[in-house]
Design a protein around this motif. Structure first.
Motif, mmCIF file in Angstrom:
data_model
loop_
_atom_site.group_PDB
_atom_site.id
_atom_site.type_symbol
_atom_site.label_atom_id
_atom_site.label_comp_id
_atom_site.label_asym_id
_atom_site.label_seq_id
_atom_site.Cartn_x
_atom_site.Cartn_y
_atom_site.Cartn_z
ATOM 1 N N ARG A 130 -3.388 9.805 -2.845
ATOM 2 C CA ARG A 130 -1.784 10.038 -2.937
ATOM 3 C C ARG A 130 -0.803 9.244 -3.847
ATOM 4 O O ARG A 130 -0.480 9.689 -4.248
ATOM 5 C CB ARG A 130 -1.436 9.979 -1.045
ATOM 6 C CG ARG A 130 -2.008 10.862 0.149
ATOM 7 C CD ARG A 130 -1.648 10.418 1.510
ATOM 8 N NE ARG A 130 -2.065 11.886 1.867
ATOM 9 C CZ ARG A 130 -1.618 11.240 3.394
ATOM 10 N NH1 ARG A 130 -1.347 10.186 3.734
ATOM 11 N NH2 ARG A 130 -1.727 12.203 4.090
ATOM 12 N N ARG A 131 -1.153 8.228 -3.936
ATOM 13 C CA ARG A 131 -0.512 7.156 -4.849
ATOM 14 C C ARG A 131 -1.382 6.278 -5.709
ATOM 15 O O ARG A 131 -1.216 5.355 -5.304
ATOM 16 C CB ARG A 131 -0.355 6.533 -4.118
ATOM 17 C CG ARG A 131 1.261 7.055 -2.675
ATOM 18 C CD ARG A 131 1.933 5.358 -2.355
ATOM 19 N NE ARG A 131 1.291 5.048 -0.776
ATOM 20 C CZ ARG A 131 0.651 5.354 0.094
ATOM 21 N NH1 ARG A 131 1.153 7.220 0.536
ATOM 22 N NH2 ARG A 131 0.153 4.777 0.794
ATOM 23 N N PRO A 132 -2.562 7.018 -6.703
ATOM 24 C CA PRO A 132 -3.088 6.298 -7.824
ATOM 25 C C PRO A 132 -2.633 5.307 -8.398
ATOM 26 O O PRO A 132 -3.241 4.383 -8.734
ATOM 27 C CB PRO A 132 -3.716 7.543 -8.592
ATOM 28 C CG PRO A 132 -2.606 8.642 -7.921
ATOM 29 C CD PRO A 132 -2.514 8.799 -6.774
ATOM 30 N N ASN A 133 -1.401 5.533 -8.641
ATOM 31 C CA ASN A 133 -1.042 5.149 -9.345
ATOM 32 C C ASN A 133 -0.627 3.313 -8.845
ATOM 33 O O ASN A 133 -1.033 2.250 -9.387
ATOM 34 C CB ASN A 133 0.449 4.496 -10.675
ATOM 35 C CG ASN A 133 0.073 5.932 -11.087
ATOM 36 O OD1 ASN A 133 -1.210 6.249 -11.797
ATOM 37 N ND2 ASN A 133 1.282 6.230 -11.447
ATOM 38 N N ALA A 134 -0.385 3.739 -7.943
ATOM 39 C CA ALA A 134 0.064 2.453 -6.757
ATOM 40 C C ALA A 134 -2.101 1.079 -6.440
ATOM 41 O O ALA A 134 -2.164 0.309 -6.541
ATOM 42 C CB ALA A 134 0.147 2.486 -5.274
ATOM 43 N N PHE A 135 -2.605 2.192 -6.083
ATOM 44 C CA PHE A 135 -3.708 2.070 -5.913
ATOM 45 C C PHE A 135 -4.386 0.980 -7.084
ATOM 46 O O PHE A 135 -5.223 0.103 -7.029
ATOM 47 C CB PHE A 135 -4.885 3.201 -5.616
ATOM 48 C CG PHE A 135 -6.386 2.468 -5.285
ATOM 49 C CD1 PHE A 135 -6.508 2.292 -3.923
ATOM 50 C CD2 PHE A 135 -6.874 2.572 -5.828
ATOM 51 C CE1 PHE A 135 -7.512 2.112 -3.556
ATOM 52 C CE2 PHE A 135 -8.204 2.209 -6.211
ATOM 53 C CZ PHE A 135 -8.975 1.817 -4.069
ATOM 54 N N LEU A 136 -4.516 1.643 -8.242
ATOM 55 C CA LEU A 136 -4.672 1.008 -8.961
ATOM 56 C C LEU A 136 -3.995 -0.229 -9.512
ATOM 57 O O LEU A 136 -4.688 -1.554 -9.378
ATOM 58 C CB LEU A 136 -4.643 1.935 -10.721
ATOM 59 C CG LEU A 136 -5.991 2.784 -10.726
ATOM 60 C CD1 LEU A 136 -4.677 4.061 -12.088
ATOM 61 C CD2 LEU A 136 -6.952 2.472 -10.718
ATOM 62 N N GLU A 137 -2.942 -0.638 -9.189
ATOM 63 C CA GLU A 137 -1.887 -1.803 -9.903
ATOM 64 C C GLU A 137 -1.890 -2.374 -7.942
ATOM 65 O O GLU A 137 -1.704 -3.376 -8.291
ATOM 66 C CB GLU A 137 -0.330 -1.397 -9.709
ATOM 67 C CG GLU A 137 -0.205 -0.426 -10.801
ATOM 68 C CD GLU A 137 1.191 0.029 -11.105
ATOM 69 O OE1 GLU A 137 2.006 -0.578 -9.968
ATOM 70 O OE2 GLU A 137 1.556 0.880 -11.991
ATOM 71 N N LEU A 175 0.654 -1.160 -0.291
ATOM 72 C CA LEU A 175 0.070 -0.224 -0.001
ATOM 73 C C LEU A 175 0.641 1.172 -0.198
ATOM 74 O O LEU A 175 0.211 1.889 0.070
ATOM 75 C CB LEU A 175 -1.131 -0.220 1.261
ATOM 76 C CG LEU A 175 -1.516 -0.967 1.160
ATOM 77 C CD1 LEU A 175 -2.615 -1.177 3.130
ATOM 78 C CD2 LEU A 175 -3.113 -1.158 0.077
ATOM 79 N N GLY A 176 2.244 1.523 -0.124
ATOM 80 C CA GLY A 176 3.229 2.426 0.144
ATOM 81 C C GLY A 176 4.136 1.979 1.289
ATOM 82 O O GLY A 176 4.454 3.118 1.513
ATOM 83 N N GLY A 177 4.548 0.849 1.280
ATOM 84 C CA GLY A 177 5.795 0.843 2.311
ATOM 85 C C GLY A 177 5.442 -0.041 3.105
ATOM 86 O O GLY A 177 6.176 -0.239 4.285
ATOM 87 N N TYR A 178 4.736 -0.702 3.380
ATOM 88 C CA TYR A 178 3.651 -1.207 3.981
ATOM 89 C C TYR A 178 2.309 -2.539 3.384
ATOM 90 O O TYR A 178 2.040 -1.844 2.422
ATOM 91 C CB TYR A 178 3.302 -0.388 5.138
ATOM 92 C CG TYR A 178 2.302 0.461 5.282
ATOM 93 C CD1 TYR A 178 0.463 -0.578 5.257
ATOM 94 C CD2 TYR A 178 2.126 1.465 5.079
ATOM 95 C CE1 TYR A 178 -0.533 0.987 4.470
ATOM 96 C CE2 TYR A 178 0.834 2.597 4.106
ATOM 97 C CZ TYR A 178 -0.599 2.274 4.480
ATOM 98 O OH TYR A 178 -1.520 2.797 4.031
ATOM 99 N N THR A 179 2.121 -3.742 4.300
ATOM 100 C CA THR A 179 1.389 -4.106 3.268
ATOM 101 C C THR A 179 0.433 -3.959 4.289
ATOM 102 O O THR A 179 -0.235 -3.629 5.279
ATOM 103 C CB THR A 179 2.167 -5.619 3.398
ATOM 104 O OG1 THR A 179 1.475 -5.730 5.393
ATOM 105 C CG2 THR A 179 3.028 -5.941 3.294
ATOM 106 N N TYR A 180 -1.350 -4.542 3.338
ATOM 107 C CA TYR A 180 -2.139 -4.886 3.772
ATOM 108 C C TYR A 180 -2.518 -5.357 5.774
ATOM 109 O O TYR A 180 -2.756 -4.552 6.327
ATOM 110 C CB TYR A 180 -3.603 -5.778 3.076
ATOM 111 C CG TYR A 180 -4.787 -5.167 3.115
ATOM 112 C CD1 TYR A 180 -5.143 -3.253 3.429
ATOM 113 C CD2 TYR A 180 -5.601 -5.675 4.282
ATOM 114 C CE1 TYR A 180 -6.837 -3.461 3.447
ATOM 115 C CE2 TYR A 180 -6.774 -5.531 4.978
ATOM 116 C CZ TYR A 180 -6.930 -4.681 3.957
ATOM 117 O OH TYR A 180 -8.649 -4.234 4.801
#
Length: 586
Positions: free
Chosen positions: A322-329, A207-212
Motif C-alpha cells: 500500500r505504501r511502498p515508499n514509506a516501507f523503503l524509507e 508505518l503510515g500514521g501510527y508507530t510500530y
C-alpha cells in the motif's frame, strides 16, 4: 518458459478453472452470510481436528474473501441456502484447490522447469519438476513446528488456564480471569517472540500514521483476545468466531492502550480485510481479520486462526504494497540492519568470531560489503571462515511473493555478489584482507596455519527455492539458528548439515497427489503433506570434557595444520607468518 502448445493447454485450463470459481453457488449468496458461515466452519474444524487439519479451509477462505467482505446481497432464491453448511464446505474445498493451482500457475509461467504438466484422456496432472519447491514448503513448516517447540519448551500453563475458565461467564472480569490473564499474556509474548519481525518492540518508525510500537500494542491486545476465546472454547465447548463492532474495539484500545481512535482506526485498516483491500488488490491471505460488508461493519475474528497467523509479518506485507515508499524509507533498512545483528548474535552465541558489514572499498569501490564474516578458531588446523551474504526480503505468503526472490535486487543478487567476492579473495589484496581479519593475538598453537573459506547465503525465508542449480549454499535464518543452537560450536557438524541438508530434506518430505473434478476434467496435483520432523543431531564439541586433551595430544605428537594437504580440501589459504608469506591454496 513452456513450449507454445503446452502453454496454450495450460491457459485454456486456467480459464476453465477461473470460470468454475466464479460459478460456485456461494458466490451468489449474501457476502456477510457467507463470511459468517465460513468463519464458523473454520473455527469448528480447528476446534475438533486441530489447526493443521483445516489449512485447506483457510486457503479456500482467502480465495472467497472478496465476496465475503463485499456487502453484496444474494438472490432471493438463495436466502434459505445461506445456512447450507454442506454447500459452503464444498465451495471452500474447491477454492482451496484453486489456491494451490494458482500457486503452480505462477511458478510455471515465471520459472522454467518449475512444474511438470500432463494433459491426456480428460485428465490433468501437475507435479513438481524443481525439487527446491517442495523442499521450501517442507523446510518452512519444519522450522515452524520445531521453533514452536523451542519457544514453548518451558510453558506449561495451558491446563491451569482451562481450569480457571471452566465455569466462568464469557467476557466477564472475575478473579479466575484475572489469574488466567498473566498466563495468557506470557503465552502471547512467546508467540510474538517466535514471529518474524526483527523490529524493536518500542520502535517509533512511522508505518503510515501510527508507530510500530502502537501497532504491536494493538496486535498483542487482539492476540490476547484470540487466546482467551480459544481457551474458552476448549473449557466450555463454546467454539465460534468473534464479531466485534469497530466502535467497541476502538474504545477498548483507547481505554487499555491510550491510543486514540483516529490512530487505532489506521492500525486496524492495515489489519482487517475489507472492500478497500479488495479494490487495492491486496491479497486476502495477508489478513486474519475480516470486515462485514459496510465500511463500519463488524470485524470478524477467527480465534484459532488469529492465534497462529503471524500477523506481524502480514502487516509488513500490507504496508509494502500500500505504501511502498514509506516501507523503503521507514522499514526496509531497519529490518535489514536488525537481520544482520540477529544472525551475528546466533553465531557469536556458539563461540564464533563475527565481523559485520565489512567494507572492501579501500581495495575497490565496486566491491560489495561483506554482510557477515564468521571466523572459527580451529585448534588443530588454523581458522575457518564463512563469508556470508544476507538477504532479508519480507518472508512470502504465497507464490507471487516467493517469486520476488528472483528480482535483481533480491536473493538472486546474492549469488552475483558471492562470485565477485570469490574472485577478490583469490587476489593478493584478498589474501592481505583475510590475514588482517584474523585474531590479532594469533593462533593459540601455530604460526603457520590453514584458513578454510566457505561462502554462504542467509535469507529471511528462502531455503534455496528456485536456486537449485547454484553451487553456493542457501539457508534461511530460522534453520540456521536451530543448527547453531544444536551444534555446540562444532564446525564439522555445521558444515556437514549445510552440505547434506537438501538430500535429507528430500528424503524426509512426503508428497501426495490431490484430486478434484473440474467439469469433465479429472485434475490431480502434487502437494507436500504431513512429513516427519527433521531435527539436527546434537553436537558436543565445545562441552566435550576430552576436547582439550585431544588438542594437547595433537600438538604434543608434532602434528601440524599443513598435514591437511594430505587430504585435498576446497578453498584453502595457507598463512605462514613465520616465513612472512601468504600462499593461495587450492
Amino acid at each position: 518458459m513452456m513450449d507454445r502448445e503446452l502453454k496454450k493447454q495450460v491457459q485454456d485450463f486456467e480459464r476453465q478453472l477461473d470460470a468454475a470459481l466464479d460459478a460456485l453457488p456461494t458466490r451468489g449468496w449474501s457476502g456477510t452470510s457467507a463470511l459468517r458461515l465460513a468463519s464458523e466452519l473454520h473455527e469448528i474444524g480447528a476446534f475438533k481436528k486441530g489447526i493443521d487439519e483445516v489449512g485447506y479451509i483457510d486457503r479456500g477462505y482467502s480465495i472467497l474473501a472478496d465476496r465475503f467482505v463485499s456487502g453484496e446481497d444474494g438472490a432471493a432464491s438463495d436466502i434459505e441456502r445461506e445456512t447450507d453448511q454442506r454447500q459452503m464446505m464444498e465451495d471452500l474445498v474447491f477454492a482451496s484447490h484453486f489456491y494451490m493451482i494458482r500457486e503452480y500457475l505462477y511458478y510455471s509461467y515465471n520459472v522454467a522447469g518449475a512444474m511438470s504438466w500432463s494433459f491426456q484422456d480428460g485428465r490433468v496432472e501437475i507435479r513438481f519438476a524443481d525439487k527446491s519447491i517442495p523442499r521450501q514448503f517442507f523446510t518452512v513448516h519444519n522450522d515452524q513446528l520445531l521453533g514452536s517447540k523451542h519457544y514453548f519448551r518451558d510453558f506449561n500453563h495451558s491446563e491451569e488456564i482451562l481450569r480457571l475458565l471452566k465455569d466462568e461467564p464469557e467476557g466477564v472480569v472475575t478473579s479466575n480471569l484475572e489469574t488466567a490473564e498473566p498466563l495468557m499474556r506470557e503465552e502471547a509474548d512467546l508467540k510474538l517472540a517466535a514471529y518474524f519481525s526483527l523490529i524493536s518492540p518500542d520502535s517509533q518508525i512511522d508505518l503510515g500514521g501510527y508507530t510500530y510500537e502502537q501497532f504491536l500494542s494493538v496486535y498483542r491486545m487482539l492476540l490476547m483476545k484470540a487466546l482467551y476465546h480459544r481457551y474458552f472454547a476448549r473449557a466450555q465447548d463454546a467454539v465460534g468466531a468473534v464479531y466485534m463492532p469497530e466502535t467497541d474495539l476502538l474504545h477498548g484500545i483507547e481505554e487499555d492502550l491510550g491510543i486514540g481512535p483516529d490512530t487505532a482506526r489506521k492500525i486496524l485498516k492495515d489489519m482487517v480485510y475489507d472492500r478497500d483491500a479488495t479494490a487495492g488488490r491486496v491479497d486476502a491471505s495477508y489478513f486474519s481479520l475480516m470486515r462485514e460488508g459496510e465500511p463500519d461493519g463488524r470485524i470478524v475474528m477467527r480465534p484459532h486462526h488469529f492465534a497462529i497467523a503471524e500477523g506481524l509479518v502480514n502487516v509488513l506485507r500490507v504496508i509494502a504494497q500500500r505504501r511502498p515508499n514509506a516501507f523503503l524509507e521507514q522499514v526496509s533498512n531497519e529490518i535489514g540492519s536488525a537481520f544482520v545483528r540477529r544472525v551475528k548474535s546466533a553465531w557469536e552465541a556458539e563461540g564464533f568470531i563475527c565481523h559485520s558489514e565489512v567494507s572492501l572499498r579501500e581495495f575497490d569501490a565496486s566491491l560489495p560489503d561483506i554482510d557477515l564474516l564468521v571466523i572459527s578458531v580451529e585448534p588443530t588446523l588454523g581458522y575457518m571462515m564463512f563469508v556470508c551474504e544476507l538477504k532479508c526480503p519480507v518472508p512470502p505468503r504465497w507464490a507471487k511473493d516467493q517469486l520476488k526472490v528472483l528480482n535483481k535486487d533480491s536473493v538472486s543478487k546474492a549469488f552475483r555478489q558471492v562470485e565477485v567476492l570469490k574472485r577478490f579473495i583469490q587476489t593478493e589484496d584478498g589474501m592481505r584482507f583475510l590475514s588482517r581479519m584474523l585474531p590479532k593475538e594469533g593462533h593459540p598453537h601455530f604460526k603457520g596455519v590453514v584458513v578454510g573459506i566457505e561462502h554462504l547465503i542467509i535469507t529471511s525465508d528462502n531455503a534455496g527455492m528456485f536456486f537449485g542449480a547454484e553451487s553456493t549454499r542457501v539457508i534461511n535464518f530460522r534453520t540456521l539458528e536451530r543448527l547453531l543452537r544444536r551444534s555446540d560450536g562444532d564446525l564439522a557438524l555445521i558444515q556437514h548439515v549445510l552440505r547434506t541438508y537438501a538430500e535429507h530434506a528430500d528424503e524426509a518430505l512426503v508428497t501426495k497427489m490431490i484430486e478434484f473434478q473440474l467439469g469433465s476434467l479429472s485434475v490431480a496435483y502434487e502437494a507436500v503433506t504431513v512429513s516427519p520432523l527433521l531435527e539436527f543431531p546434537q553436537g558436543h564439541w565445545r562441552s566435550d570434557p576430552e576436547r582439550e586433551a585431544m588438542i594437547d595430544a595433537f600438538v604434543a605428537d608434532g602434528m601440524h595444520p599443513f598435514d591437511v594437504f594430505e587430504h585435498r580440501l576446497p578453498d584453502l589459504v595457507v598463512l605462514d607468518h613465520s616465513r612472512g608469506d601468504d600462499k593461495g591454496g587450492d
